[in-house]
Design an enzyme around this catalytic site. Sequence first.
Site, short mmCIF file in Angstrom:
data_model
loop_
_atom_site.label_atom_id
_atom_site.label_comp_id
_atom_site.label_asym_id
_atom_site.label_seq_id
_atom_site.Cartn_x
_atom_site.Cartn_y
_atom_site.Cartn_z
N ASP A 12 -93.14 91.92 -41.59
CA ASP A 12 -92.24 90.76 -41.56
C ASP A 12 -90.82 91.23 -41.22
O ASP A 12 -89.88 91.05 -41.98
CB ASP A 12 -92.25 90.02 -42.91
CG ASP A 12 -91.76 90.89 -44.07
OD1 ASP A 12 -91.28 90.31 -45.07
OD2 ASP A 12 -91.82 92.14 -43.95
N ASP A 17 -88.95 97.10 -42.01
CA ASP A 17 -90.16 97.00 -41.18
C ASP A 17 -89.90 97.57 -39.78
O ASP A 17 -90.71 98.29 -39.22
CB ASP A 17 -90.59 95.54 -41.02
CG ASP A 17 -90.81 94.81 -42.32
OD1 ASP A 17 -89.81 94.42 -42.96
OD2 ASP A 17 -91.99 94.64 -42.72
N ASN A 41 -89.76 87.94 -45.02
CA ASN A 41 -88.29 87.97 -45.09
C ASN A 41 -87.69 86.69 -44.53
O ASN A 41 -86.71 86.15 -45.05
CB ASN A 41 -87.76 89.18 -44.32
CG ASN A 41 -88.05 90.49 -45.05
OD1 ASN A 41 -87.88 90.56 -46.26
ND2 ASN A 41 -88.53 91.49 -44.33
N THR A 126 -96.57 95.64 -44.58
CA THR A 126 -95.25 95.87 -45.20
C THR A 126 -94.52 94.55 -45.46
O THR A 126 -93.30 94.51 -45.54
CB THR A 126 -94.37 96.77 -44.29
OG1 THR A 126 -94.26 96.14 -43.00
CG2 THR A 126 -94.97 98.15 -44.15
N PHE A 166 -90.79 91.48 -54.04
CA PHE A 166 -90.81 90.35 -53.10
C PHE A 166 -92.15 90.18 -52.37
O PHE A 166 -92.71 89.08 -52.33
CB PHE A 166 -89.69 90.55 -52.07
CG PHE A 166 -89.63 89.48 -51.02
CD1 PHE A 166 -90.11 89.74 -49.74
CD2 PHE A 166 -89.11 88.23 -51.30
CE1 PHE A 166 -90.06 88.76 -48.76
CE2 PHE A 166 -89.05 87.24 -50.32
CZ PHE A 166 -89.54 87.51 -49.05
N ASN A 167 -92.67 91.24 -51.74
CA ASN A 167 -93.87 91.09 -50.91
C ASN A 167 -95.05 90.54 -51.71
O ASN A 167 -95.81 89.70 -51.22
CB ASN A 167 -94.29 92.43 -50.30
CG ASN A 167 -93.38 92.85 -49.17
OD1 ASN A 167 -92.67 92.02 -48.61
ND2 ASN A 167 -93.38 94.13 -48.85
N HIS A 240 -87.77 100.90 -47.73
CA HIS A 240 -89.07 100.66 -48.36
C HIS A 240 -90.24 100.92 -47.40
O HIS A 240 -91.10 101.76 -47.64
CB HIS A 240 -89.19 99.20 -48.82
CG HIS A 240 -88.10 98.69 -49.69
ND1 HIS A 240 -88.01 98.97 -51.04
CD2 HIS A 240 -87.06 97.87 -49.40
CE1 HIS A 240 -86.95 98.34 -51.55
NE2 HIS A 240 -86.35 97.68 -50.59
N ASP A 241 -90.29 100.14 -46.33
CA ASP A 241 -91.51 100.07 -45.51
C ASP A 241 -91.84 101.36 -44.79
O ASP A 241 -93.01 101.66 -44.55
CB ASP A 241 -91.37 98.92 -44.49
CG ASP A 241 -91.27 97.57 -45.18
OD1 ASP A 241 -90.77 96.62 -44.55
OD2 ASP A 241 -91.69 97.47 -46.35
O1 RIB Z 1 -89.23 94.27 -51.59
C1 RIB Z 1 -89.06 94.98 -50.38
C2 RIB Z 1 -89.95 94.42 -49.31
O2 RIB Z 1 -89.59 93.08 -49.06
C3 RIB Z 1 -89.80 95.15 -47.96
O3 RIB Z 1 -91.03 95.10 -47.28
C4 RIB Z 1 -88.80 94.30 -47.23
O4 RIB Z 1 -88.97 94.36 -45.81
C5 RIB Z 1 -89.17 92.93 -47.71
O5 RIB Z 1 -90.25 92.46 -46.93
CA CA Z 2 -91.17 94.11 -45.06
#
Ligand code: RIB
Ligand code: CA
Length: 309
Positions: A12, A17, A41, A126, A166-167, A240-241
Amino acid sequence: MSEKRKVILDCDPGHDDAISIILAASSDRIQIEGITTVAGNVEVEKTTLNALKVCDLLGLNVPVARGAEQPLVKVREFAPDIHGYSGLDGPQLPKVPQKKVIDQHAGDFIIERLLASDGEITLVPTGPLTNIALALQKEPAIAEKIREIVLMGGGTFGNWTPTAEFNIYVDAEAAELVFNSGVPVTMFGLDVTHQAITTPAILDRIALIGSPISEFVGELLAYFTKTYKEVFGFEGAPIHDACTVAYLIDESIFEFETVRVDIETKGEFTYGTTCVDRLHVTGRGANVKFARGIDQEKFWGLLLSALKE
Ligand code: RIB
Ligand code: CA
């Protein structure tokens, strides 16, 4: 040299990403079978545009399939405060990408590629897990064809609620289906991704590279660092990703433990929590390879050498 890992990147974009895609495209140990996009996102129209623009920038000639507009059950939630209105705010990119999406839903693309494979494809989600869940629901036979699901999501604490990342939070029902699918899951949650945070010294080293891609990543990180400072008070941005692809290139960068992870889909305050049983108190069979540590030197060395490529 170990064989190339064939991957489908489900994402996303999203600043991190985009960096994950760049890292995958730079490595001779990764073969990108396709990129699938999902609402996360920002809306899926925007995450798809962003994925196409990154492919244009890289000259990356792989299929891009647009995916789910909304979660399986819950109402959509987006993160414009972190990634901006476009989902990739910061860098100046062409309004309209050259590349076009293929005429196939992401879920169907994933099913088709997996059924045609010998079980060597790794899924690398991701963003929210909606596309993966839709594919597993539509064609359960793909489960035995997936070599590994290497995902960014979850953790023993949250960034969207006190306990949910979040994801996972965006589509906990999808996550529940994926984590209970029986497919090997390797999880990069906040416990490890918050150890992959940029520093001014890293940003300076990226700026010194001076290539179009490193310039692009520098602009991404300048924006991402700003929003992480505003929203969370961080001094840098967690990439993160990119941890998922870094693992596929060099597993030794990370430390793991094998644990049971269950997904909360009912709690008023805990919806979207990955319940990580690190002390094995549930007695339930382990289902996740949980990343708990990172060799920062190796991680940043890999990213910087990829940008120099
Ligand atoms: O919480 C972090 C995640 O949420 C990452 O994948 C970022 O790109 C968002 O999608
Ligand atoms: Ca992401």
